[in-house]
Design a protein around this motif. Structure first.
Motif, PDB file in Angstrom:
ATOM      1  N   MET A 129      34.429  59.713  44.212  1.00  0.00           N
ATOM      2  CA  MET A 129      34.306  58.252  43.915  1.00  0.00           C
ATOM      3  C   MET A 129      32.852  58.153  43.218  1.00  0.00           C
ATOM      4  O   MET A 129      32.654  57.423  42.225  1.00  0.00           O
ATOM      5  CB  MET A 129      34.448  57.130  45.001  1.00  0.00           C
ATOM      6  N   SER A 130      31.788  58.628  43.628  1.00  0.00           N
ATOM      7  CA  SER A 130      30.527  58.720  43.392  1.00  0.00           C
ATOM      8  C   SER A 130      29.775  59.899  43.978  1.00  0.00           C
ATOM      9  O   SER A 130      29.892  60.445  45.088  1.00  0.00           O
ATOM     10  CB  SER A 130      29.809  57.269  43.688  1.00  0.00           C
ATOM     11  N   ARG A 131      28.456  60.203  43.355  1.00  0.00           N
ATOM     12  CA  ARG A 131      27.563  60.989  43.823  1.00  0.00           C
ATOM     13  C   ARG A 131      26.282  60.328  44.037  1.00  0.00           C
ATOM     14  O   ARG A 131      25.946  59.170  43.646  1.00  0.00           O
ATOM     15  CB  ARG A 131      27.214  62.043  42.816  1.00  0.00           C
ATOM     16  N   ARG A 132      25.206  60.690  44.655  1.00  0.00           N
ATOM     17  CA  ARG A 132      23.990  60.005  45.182  1.00  0.00           C
ATOM     18  C   ARG A 132      24.205  58.750  45.549  1.00  0.00           C
ATOM     19  O   ARG A 132      23.246  57.656  45.080  1.00  0.00           O
ATOM     20  CB  ARG A 132      23.175  60.109  43.762  1.00  0.00           C
ATOM     21  N   ALA A 133      24.908  58.663  46.470  1.00  0.00           N
ATOM     22  CA  ALA A 133      25.296  57.365  47.059  1.00  0.00           C
ATOM     23  C   ALA A 133      25.319  57.255  48.749  1.00  0.00           C
ATOM     24  O   ALA A 133      26.293  57.088  49.541  1.00  0.00           O
ATOM     25  CB  ALA A 133      26.548  56.756  46.823  1.00  0.00           C
ATOM     26  N   PRO A 134      23.976  57.826  49.172  1.00  0.00           N
ATOM     27  CA  PRO A 134      23.877  58.121  50.993  1.00  0.00           C
ATOM     28  C   PRO A 134      24.252  56.872  51.461  1.00  0.00           C
ATOM     29  O   PRO A 134      24.518  56.949  52.704  1.00  0.00           O
ATOM     30  CB  PRO A 134      22.627  58.692  50.661  1.00  0.00           C
ATOM     31  N   ASN A 135      23.851  55.692  50.868  1.00  0.00           N
ATOM     32  CA  ASN A 135      23.899  54.416  51.798  1.00  0.00           C
ATOM     33  C   ASN A 135      24.993  53.725  51.278  1.00  0.00           C
ATOM     34  O   ASN A 135      25.174  52.437  51.548  1.00  0.00           O
ATOM     35  CB  ASN A 135      22.867  53.657  51.848  1.00  0.00           C
ATOM     36  N   ALA A 136      26.043  54.352  50.595  1.00  0.00           N
ATOM     37  CA  ALA A 136      27.242  53.247  49.801  1.00  0.00           C
ATOM     38  C   ALA A 136      27.806  52.731  51.491  1.00  0.00           C
ATOM     39  O   ALA A 136      27.929  53.404  52.470  1.00  0.00           O
ATOM     40  CB  ALA A 136      27.997  54.354  49.173  1.00  0.00           C
ATOM     41  N   ILE A 137      28.652  51.571  50.978  1.00  0.00           N
ATOM     42  CA  ILE A 137      29.370  51.124  52.084  1.00  0.00           C
ATOM     43  C   ILE A 137      31.111  51.050  51.525  1.00  0.00           C
ATOM     44  O   ILE A 137      31.332  50.555  50.713  1.00  0.00           O
ATOM     45  CB  ILE A 137      28.988  49.728  52.320  1.00  0.00           C
ATOM     46  N   ALA A 138      31.769  52.099  52.450  1.00  0.00           N
ATOM     47  CA  ALA A 138      33.203  52.243  51.973  1.00  0.00           C
ATOM     48  C   ALA A 138      33.989  51.021  52.166  1.00  0.00           C
ATOM     49  O   ALA A 138      33.739  50.261  53.315  1.00  0.00           O
ATOM     50  CB  ALA A 138      33.766  53.441  52.803  1.00  0.00           C
ATOM     51  N   PRO A 139      35.013  50.763  51.447  1.00  0.00           N
ATOM     52  CA  PRO A 139      35.818  49.652  51.802  1.00  0.00           C
ATOM     53  C   PRO A 139      36.625  50.077  53.293  1.00  0.00           C
ATOM     54  O   PRO A 139      36.915  51.373  53.510  1.00  0.00           O
ATOM     55  CB  PRO A 139      36.811  49.630  50.533  1.00  0.00           C
ATOM     56  N   THR A 140      36.977  49.218  54.069  1.00  0.00           N
ATOM     57  CA  THR A 140      37.755  49.248  54.995  1.00  0.00           C
ATOM     58  C   THR A 140      39.019  49.636  54.892  1.00  0.00           C
ATOM     59  O   THR A 140      39.853  50.249  55.715  1.00  0.00           O
ATOM     60  CB  THR A 140      37.304  48.282  56.216  1.00  0.00           C
ATOM     61  N   ASP A 141      39.731  49.015  53.957  1.00  0.00           N
ATOM     62  CA  ASP A 141      40.960  49.477  53.781  1.00  0.00           C
ATOM     63  C   ASP A 141      41.253  49.104  52.248  1.00  0.00           C
ATOM     64  O   ASP A 141      40.461  48.294  51.462  1.00  0.00           O
ATOM     65  CB  ASP A 141      42.069  48.383  54.474  1.00  0.00           C
ATOM     66  N   GLY A 142      42.266  49.624  51.798  1.00  0.00           N
ATOM     67  CA  GLY A 142      42.725  49.342  50.390  1.00  0.00           C
ATOM     68  C   GLY A 142      44.357  49.670  50.068  1.00  0.00           C
ATOM     69  O   GLY A 142      44.712  50.102  51.128  1.00  0.00           O
ATOM     70  N   PRO A 143      44.769  49.356  49.103  1.00  0.00           N
ATOM     71  CA  PRO A 143      46.007  49.926  48.767  1.00  0.00           C
ATOM     72  C   PRO A 143      46.415  51.475  48.806  1.00  0.00           C
ATOM     73  O   PRO A 143      45.426  52.103  48.560  1.00  0.00           O
ATOM     74  CB  PRO A 143      46.534  49.495  47.433  1.00  0.00           C
ATOM     75  N   LEU A 144      47.570  51.793  49.538  1.00  0.00           N
ATOM     76  CA  LEU A 144      47.674  53.102  49.384  1.00  0.00           C
ATOM     77  C   LEU A 144      48.139  53.563  48.086  1.00  0.00           C
ATOM     78  O   LEU A 144      48.919  52.875  47.558  1.00  0.00           O
ATOM     79  CB  LEU A 144      48.980  53.238  50.543  1.00  0.00           C
ATOM     80  N   ILE A 145      47.553  54.672  47.602  1.00  0.00           N
ATOM     81  CA  ILE A 145      48.116  55.117  46.360  1.00  0.00           C
ATOM     82  C   ILE A 145      49.189  56.370  46.839  1.00  0.00           C
ATOM     83  O   ILE A 145      48.818  57.347  47.465  1.00  0.00           O
ATOM     84  CB  ILE A 145      46.737  55.794  45.926  1.00  0.00           C
ATOM     85  N   ASP A 146      50.295  55.938  46.306  1.00  0.00           N
ATOM     86  CA  ASP A 146      51.394  57.065  46.485  1.00  0.00           C
ATOM     87  C   ASP A 146      51.517  57.639  45.350  1.00  0.00           C
ATOM     88  O   ASP A 146      52.056  57.183  44.024  1.00  0.00           O
ATOM     89  CB  ASP A 146      52.737  56.663  46.925  1.00  0.00           C
TER      90      ASP A 146
END
Length: 171
Positions: A129-146
């Motif tokens: 999704m990204s590089r150089r993002a050591p303090n990124a905050i990930a979404p706790t949930d999201g849509p399942l991609i099938d």
């Protein structure tokens, strides 16, 4: 005076159709990115199968032909946002389908048959999704991609900001 032989930077990937690409971009956009993070553009979102690196351009037709391996279509369910070491933000599958692991192994054998060395580290399927993002905050949930995997691709990574170009789809 002759220069170095021309090379082409190659990798094998699961290359998403537009609908899946849009869903991946939604996941990417749900993260909170620190300043300086390098988010992956929509048109570069993919799952790498094998990185081949710089190969002699004259070998590309042979490589294209040698990487055609039969595989069973499968479903890849993506939906686990993770932050890897060194600031790499990824979306991982909930599980690694046996068919994906078999395709990865069969392609490794095809690489060896072509005289190329597959990477030795354990395969960890993901979408960066990204590089150089050591303090990124990930979404706790999201849509399942099938994602119904019906094909894989041989892709050229063009130098500079040339982007990626699919050289061949394999079905």
């Amino acid at each position: 005076m002759s220069g170095k032989p021309a090379t082409t930077r190659l990798f094998l990937a699961l290359w998403p159709e537009q609908g899946i690409r849009d869903q991946l971009a939604q996941w990417r956009d749900a993260w909170r990115w620190p300043q300086g993070a390098a988010s992956v553009p929509d048109d570069k979102l993919h799952v790498t199968l094998h990185f081949l690196g710089n190969q002699p351009s004259e070998r590309v037709p042979e490589i294209m032909q040698g990487l055609a391996v039969p595989f069973a279509p499968f479903r890849l369910s993506l939906g686990q946002a993770k932050l890897w070491p060194h600031g790499i933000a990824v979306l991982e599958p909930h599980m690694e389908p046996d068919e994906l692991l078999q395709l990865h192994a069969d392609l490794a054998q095809a690489l060896v048959a072509l005289g190329l060395l597959p990477e030795e580290r354990k395969y960890r399927p993901h979408v960066t999704m990204s590089r150089r993002a050591p303090n990124a905050i990930a979404p706790t949930d999201g849509p399942l991609i099938d994602w119904e995997i019906q094909r894989y691709a041989l892709v050229e990574s063009r130098p500079g900001n040339g982007g990626y170009a699919v050289l061949k789809y394999y079905t």
